[in-house]
Design a protein around this motif. Structure first.
Motif, mmCIF file in Angstrom:
data_model
loop_
_atom_site.group_PDB
_atom_site.id
_atom_site.type_symbol
_atom_site.label_atom_id
_atom_site.label_comp_id
_atom_site.label_asym_id
_atom_site.label_seq_id
_atom_site.Cartn_x
_atom_site.Cartn_y
_atom_site.Cartn_z
ATOM 1 N N ALA A 73 0.913 -1.134 0.067
ATOM 2 C CA ALA A 73 0.080 -0.101 -0.156
ATOM 3 C C ALA A 73 0.876 1.353 -0.105
ATOM 4 N N PRO A 74 0.390 2.462 -0.477
ATOM 5 C CA PRO A 74 1.216 3.695 -0.645
ATOM 6 C C PRO A 74 1.291 4.015 1.093
ATOM 7 N N LEU A 75 2.453 4.651 1.283
ATOM 8 C CA LEU A 75 2.814 4.963 2.613
ATOM 9 C C LEU A 75 2.891 3.664 3.551
ATOM 10 N N GLY A 76 3.025 2.335 2.721
ATOM 11 C CA GLY A 76 3.278 1.435 3.499
ATOM 12 C C GLY A 76 4.797 1.085 3.819
ATOM 13 N N GLN A 77 5.220 0.089 4.487
ATOM 14 C CA GLN A 77 6.726 0.165 5.013
ATOM 15 C C GLN A 77 7.084 -1.434 5.051
ATOM 16 N N VAL A 78 8.343 -1.626 4.313
ATOM 17 C CA VAL A 78 8.968 -2.797 4.615
ATOM 18 C C VAL A 78 10.176 -2.852 5.811
ATOM 19 N N ALA A 79 10.140 -3.627 6.693
ATOM 20 C CA ALA A 79 11.186 -3.588 7.582
ATOM 21 C C ALA A 79 11.953 -4.786 8.030
ATOM 22 N N ILE A 80 12.888 -4.865 7.170
ATOM 23 C CA ILE A 80 13.610 -6.249 7.230
ATOM 24 C C ILE A 80 15.003 -5.835 8.112
ATOM 25 N N THR A 81 14.902 -5.807 9.528
ATOM 26 C CA THR A 81 15.810 -5.399 10.321
ATOM 27 C C THR A 81 16.828 -6.471 10.698
ATOM 28 N N GLY A 82 16.570 -7.767 10.192
ATOM 29 C CA GLY A 82 17.461 -8.727 10.696
ATOM 30 C C GLY A 82 16.983 -9.244 12.019
ATOM 31 N N PRO A 83 17.308 -10.537 12.215
ATOM 32 C CA PRO A 83 16.715 -11.323 13.415
ATOM 33 C C PRO A 83 17.299 -10.764 14.751
ATOM 34 N N ALA A 84 16.524 -10.717 15.745
ATOM 35 C CA ALA A 84 16.958 -9.897 16.941
ATOM 36 C C ALA A 84 16.188 -10.671 18.115
ATOM 37 N N ARG A 91 14.020 -13.014 -4.626
ATOM 38 C CA ARG A 91 14.115 -11.840 -5.160
ATOM 39 C C ARG A 91 15.045 -11.523 -6.573
ATOM 40 N N GLY A 92 16.074 -12.463 -6.677
ATOM 41 C CA GLY A 92 17.094 -12.173 -7.463
ATOM 42 C C GLY A 92 18.028 -11.143 -7.004
ATOM 43 N N ILE A 93 18.441 -11.252 -5.822
ATOM 44 C CA ILE A 93 19.342 -10.240 -5.517
ATOM 45 C C ILE A 93 20.695 -11.072 -4.711
ATOM 46 N N ASP A 94 22.003 -10.533 -5.027
ATOM 47 C CA ASP A 94 23.136 -11.260 -4.558
ATOM 48 C C ASP A 94 23.204 -11.025 -3.096
ATOM 49 N N ALA A 95 23.784 -12.078 -2.341
ATOM 50 C CA ALA A 95 23.898 -11.952 -0.913
ATOM 51 C C ALA A 95 24.451 -10.576 -0.159
ATOM 52 N N ALA A 96 25.396 -10.080 -0.901
ATOM 53 C CA ALA A 96 26.009 -8.811 -0.372
ATOM 54 C C ALA A 96 25.142 -7.777 -0.397
ATOM 55 N N THR A 97 24.268 -7.480 -1.513
ATOM 56 C CA THR A 97 23.273 -6.464 -1.495
ATOM 57 C C THR A 97 22.249 -6.849 -0.371
ATOM 58 N N VAL A 98 21.735 -8.175 -0.356
ATOM 59 C CA VAL A 98 20.777 -8.377 0.602
ATOM 60 C C VAL A 98 21.355 -7.913 2.116
ATOM 61 N N LYS A 99 22.394 -8.211 2.507
ATOM 62 C CA LYS A 99 22.996 -7.742 3.740
ATOM 63 C C LYS A 99 22.861 -6.191 3.789
ATOM 64 N N GLY A 100 23.372 -5.724 2.512
ATOM 65 C CA GLY A 100 22.966 -4.279 2.776
ATOM 66 C C GLY A 100 21.802 -3.588 2.944
ATOM 67 N N ALA A 157 11.132 0.638 -1.082
ATOM 68 C CA ALA A 157 11.175 -0.777 -1.285
ATOM 69 C C ALA A 157 10.989 -1.437 -2.354
ATOM 70 N N LYS A 158 10.165 -0.446 -3.602
ATOM 71 C CA LYS A 158 10.181 -1.052 -4.750
ATOM 72 C C LYS A 158 11.494 -0.854 -5.785
ATOM 73 N N SER A 159 12.103 0.191 -5.477
ATOM 74 C CA SER A 159 13.421 0.650 -5.757
ATOM 75 C C SER A 159 14.485 -0.586 -5.404
ATOM 76 N N ALA A 160 14.193 -1.036 -4.312
ATOM 77 C CA ALA A 160 15.089 -2.039 -3.902
ATOM 78 C C ALA A 160 14.880 -3.467 -4.263
ATOM 79 N N LYS A 161 13.917 -3.487 -4.989
ATOM 80 C CA LYS A 161 13.133 -4.681 -5.674
ATOM 81 C C LYS A 161 12.891 -5.874 -4.607
ATOM 82 N N LEU A 162 12.307 -5.228 -3.278
ATOM 83 C CA LEU A 162 11.611 -5.739 -2.343
ATOM 84 C C LEU A 162 10.331 -6.029 -2.540
ATOM 85 N N VAL A 163 9.555 -5.276 -3.188
ATOM 86 C CA VAL A 163 8.094 -5.314 -3.736
ATOM 87 C C VAL A 163 8.084 -5.002 -5.128
ATOM 88 N N ASP A 164 6.907 -5.285 -5.796
ATOM 89 C CA ASP A 164 6.791 -5.114 -7.416
ATOM 90 C C ASP A 164 5.873 -3.879 -7.877
#
Length: 648
Positions: A196-207, A271-280, A292-299
Motif C-alpha cells: 500500500a502507498p505509505l506502507g513500509q517494509v522492515a527487514i531489520t534482521g533477526p533479534a 528476489r534475485g538479489i546477491d547476498a552482499a546486496t541483501v546484507k546491505g 522498497a520497490k526501488s530495492a526490488k523488495l516489492v513489485d
C-alpha cells in the motif's frame, strides 16, 4: 433433528428438548438412515412439509437455514465478497486473508460463556493452500496479508506450501500494508508483491531480547535459588542473574547467525538479489513503499483493490480458511460436529489403517494438567501418556508422528513420556517432527523415536537439568509473616523452608540432579545409537540449531511436518490419500468444563506484571511466563527445561 440439536445446545425453548427422544438414541436412528438419505437426516423426515417445526410452534429449521445463508454475507456498505461475474463452476481466483498468530494447534481463552479461539493453525493454512493447488477451478490465489506472528521454522513450512501452489501452475499474488522480518519472508514466496502507498517494509534482521527478572524478584523479596547440571544450562539465568552469562550469549549468537543466514538466503533467491546486496538492505532496515520497490523488495505500490484489479484478470471470490458449503451433506456434517461437541459421538478418525499425529506443545508438567483442552498448550504427563498408550493399542494406527514444540519442563514427566514413546515404538514406527523448539525435556521425549526431523532453524538439544526452589521469606516478612521451620531428621525442612538452601542442602540436591542427568544422557545415547562419551560432549545443556544438530547426529533429517508424515506413511505402509488421526482432537463441552479455573500469582507479583504489560504487552507476556517457571519449582524441584528468548 437439526432444530432439536440447536435447541438443546443454545438454550432455545429448553423445556421442549425434554419432550424429544434422547440425543444418543436419536443419533443412532439418524446414522442408520444416513447412508440411504443424508438429506432426510440433516433436515428431518422428508415426508413432512418444510414448515414442520417438530411441535415447537414456528419454522425454526427454515429460520436457521436462512441465517446460515446470510450471516456471513457483506452488508450494503461493506466490500463485496466476489466479483460480479463470479461462477464457482468456472475458472476463477481465490482471495484469502492471512494474518495474526500462526500456531500449531488452536488454543482457547476462557470466559463465562466458553472458549474463544486464538491463532491460526499452521497445518490448516498449509492444507488449504495445497487444496487450492489441486483445485481445477482455481487459476490463481491472492493473499491479503497483515502482520504475522510466526516463528522462522513455521515460515519455512508455510513457504513450502506456497511454492507447491506455484509449482501447480497457479498464480500467487500477495498484498500487504506493512511487513517486518517474518511477514516479509512469507511474502517473498509470492510471484508478485504489492504494498500500500505509505506502507513500509522492515527487514531489520533477526533479534533476540533476553529478559531477566532477578531485579523484580528482589523488589518483592523472592529469591530464586537454583543450581544446574551442564555448563550451558541457562534455564534459571533470567531468575538468578542480572544479565546473560557468556555461555548464554554464545548460544544466542549462534542462533542469530543461523537465522540471519536463512534470511539472507531466502530474500536473495526469491528476489534475485546477491547476498552482499541483501546484507546491505538488512543493514538499511526500513524502506518506505517506493524505496522498497526501488530495492526490488516489492513489485507494485498500490492499494489492495487496485492491485487485485490489475493482477486478477478473471472472476474472483473471497474464501475462508475453513471452507464452508451449503450442500445437504454439509448439513449432516454440521449435525455430527455438534454431536461430537456434546460428547454424543467419539472423535473423528479414519476407519481403516492410517497414521496418527500427536501434538506435544508447551511446558512439560506432572499429572493430568487441564485435560485434552489443556493439551493444546501444555504437555501433562498423565494426559499424554494415556494418549500414547491408546494409540499403541490401536492396531489401525500403523505409524505415529510426534510433533513437538516444547522447551521442556518436569524431568519426571519427561521420563514417563519417554517410556510411553519407547513402548509405542516397540509396536509401530514413531517419527518426531520438531517445530520451533524441541529442547531439554522436549528433546528428552524425542530421543527414543524411530526417526527425528527438524528444520534448519529449529532449536533443539539442551540436554541438561536444573533444580531450584522458591525462597519467599523476605516477601512474607514484608507482610508481617515470620516462619520457623522445625522438624525431625537432618534434612526434614529441606523443602519446607522459605529460605535459600544451605551449602549442605545444595549438595544433596546436586547429587539428585546428577542422577537425573545421567539417565537423560543415557536415554539420548541409546536412542541415537551414539557412544555415551560423545553424547556427554554434546550435552551440558547446550542448545543447537537444527542444521547443527543434523551434523552432530542429534536429528536424522532436515524437513518439516510434511517430510515427517511422508516418512511415517512409508514406514507404516499407508497411502498418502488416507486421512490422519489427530491428537488432541476437537474439544468437547466436557473439555471446556474441565478447563475452567484461574491461576493466582502470589508474592505481590500480579501488580508488578500488570505494570510491565501496561508498558509493553509482549514483554509482560514473556515476564509472566518466566514467573510461571519460578512458581513451577514449588512442586517440581528438578526439571529438564530450556528458557530461550524469542527470536524475531
Amino acid at each position: 433433528m437439526l432444530a432439536r440439536l440447536v435447541c438443546c445446545v443454545f438454550g432455545v425453548a429448553l423445556t421442549a428438548c425434554s419432550n424429544h427422544p434422547s440425543l444418543l438414541d436419536d443419533l443412532d436412528h439418524q446414522k442408520a438412515k444416513a447412508a440411504n438419505d443424508p438429506w432426510a437426516v440433516a433436515t428431518g423426515d422428508p415426508s413432512k412439509s418444510d414448515d414442520d417445526d417438530g411441535g415447537m410452534g414456528f419454522d425454526l429449521k427454515g429460520m436457521l437455514q436462512k441465517i446460515g445463508e446470510t450471516i456471513d454475507k457483506p452488508g450494503p456498505y461493506e466490500a463485496p465478497e466476489k466479483s460480479a461475474d463470479f461462477d464457482e463452476t468456472k475458472p476463477h481466483w481465490a482471495v484469502l486473508d492471512v494474518g495474526g498468530g500462526i500456531v500449531e494447534r488452536e488454543a482457547y481463552s476462557f470466559s463465562l460463556f466458553g472458549g474463544a479461539k486464538r491463532g491460526t493453525e499452521l497445518r490448516k493454512l498449509v492444507e488449504r493452500l495445497r487444496g487450492l493447488a489441486t483445485d481445477d477451478d482455481i487459476t490463481g490465489v491472492m493473499l491479503r496479508m497483515s502482520s504475522l506472528e510466526i516463528s522462522l521454522p513455521d515460515v519455512i513450512e508455510l513457504r513450502a506450501a506456497m511454492h507447491d501452489l506455484r509449482a501447480a501452475k497457479k498464480h500467487l499474488a500477495c498484498h500487504v500494508e506493512e511487513a517486518s522480518n517474518a511477514t516479509y519472508l512469507v511474502l517473498a514466496a509470492c510471484e508478485r508483491i504489492g504494498i500500500a502507498p505509505l506502507g513500509q517494509v522492515a527487514i531489520t534482521g533477526p533479534a533476540a531480547m533476553p529478559i531477566h527478572l532477578k531485579g523484580l524478584l528482589d523488589r518483592v523479596g523472592v529469591q530464586a535459588d537454583f543450581i544446574h547440571v551442564g555448563a550451558y544450562k541457562g534455564a534459571a539465568e533470567p531468575l538468578t542473574r542480572d544479565a546473560p552469562s557468556p555461555e548464554m550469549q554464545e548460544t544466542i549468537n549462534a542462533i542469530l547467525d543461523r537465522h540471519y543466514d536463512t534470511m539472507v538466503d531466502v530474500i536473495g533467491k526469491e528476489r534475485g538479489i546477491d547476498a552482499a546486496t541483501v546484507k546491505g538492505l538488512i543493514d538499511t532496515a526500513l524502506f518506505a513503499s517506493e524505496a522498497a520497490k526501488s530495492a526490488k523488495l516489492v513489485d507494485d505500490v498500490v492499494s489492495f483493490e487496485d492491485f487485485r484489479a490489475a493482477q486478477v484478470k478473471a472472476p474472483w471470490t473471497e474464501i475462508e480458511l475453513d471452507e464452508q458449503k451449503l450442500g445437504k451433506g454439509d448439513q449432516l456434517s454440521t449435525m455430527m460436529k455438534i454431536a461430537r461437541f456434546l460428547g454424543a459421538m467419539p472423535p473423528e478418525k479414519p476407519a481403516g489403517d492410517h497414521v496418527a499425529v500427536i501434538y506435544a506443545l508447551g511446558n512439560i508438567v506432572d499429572g493430568d494438567g487441564s485435560g485434552v483442552l489443556g493439551a493444546r498448550q501444555e504437555i501433562a504427563s498423565h494426559t499424554l501418556v494415556s494418549a500414547l498408550r491408546a494409540i499403541a493399542a490401536d492396531d489401525s494406527v500403523k505409524a505415529v508422528v510426534l510433533r513437538i514444540d516444547s522447551g521442556g519442563g518436569s524431568a519426571q514427566a519427561s521420563e514417563l513420556i519417554w517410556q510411553a514413546v519407547r513402548d509405542l515404538r516397540a509396536k509401530k514406527p514413531v517419527v518426531v517432527s520438531m517445530s520451533d523448539v524441541a529442547a531439554s525435556g522436549g528433546y528428552y521425549i524425542a530421543s527414543g523415536a524411530t526417526k527425528i526431523f527438524a528444520l534448519d532453524d529449529t532449536l533443539t538439544g539442551s540436554i541438561g537439568v536444573v533444580g531450584g526452589k522458591i525462597a519467599p521469606g523476605p516477601a512474607l516478612a514484608k507482610l508481617g509473616v515470620t516462619t520457623f521451620p522445625m522438624g525431625r531428621g537432618k534434612r526434614a525442612t529441606i523443602m519446607a523452608s522459605f529460605q535459600p538452601w544451605t551449602a549442605e542442602e545444595k549438595a544433596v540436591i546436586q547429587k539428585s540432579m546428577e542422577e537425573v542427568y545421567g539417565v537423560f544422557v543415557g536415554r539420548v545415547a541409546d536412542g541415537r545409537k551414539q557412544p555415551l562419551d560423545k553424547v556427554k560432549q554434546l550435552a551440558q545443556g547446550r542448545v543447537w540449531t537444527g542444521a547443527k544438530a543434523k551434523e552432530l547426529g542429534l536429528v536424522d533429517e532436515i524437513g518439516g511436518l510434511d517430510a515427517a508424515l511422508a516418512e511415517a506413511r512409508k514406514l507404516g505402509k499407508v497411502d498418502a490419500t488416507v486421512a490422519l488421526e489427530v491428537y488432541p482432537p476437537s474439544p468437547t463441552l466436557r473439555d471446556f468444563v474441565q478447563g475452567f479455573g484461574e491461576v493466582q500469582t502470589p508474592f505481590g507479583l500480579r501488580s508488578e506484571l500488570a505494570a510491565i504489560s501496561a508498558i509493553h504487552p509482549q514483554l509482560g507476556d514473556a515476564a509472566a511466563r518466566l514467573v510461571d517457571l519460578v512458581l513451577s519449582f514449588q512442586h517440581t524441584q528438578i526439571q529438564a527445561v530450556a528458557v530461550l528468548p524469542v527470536v524475531r
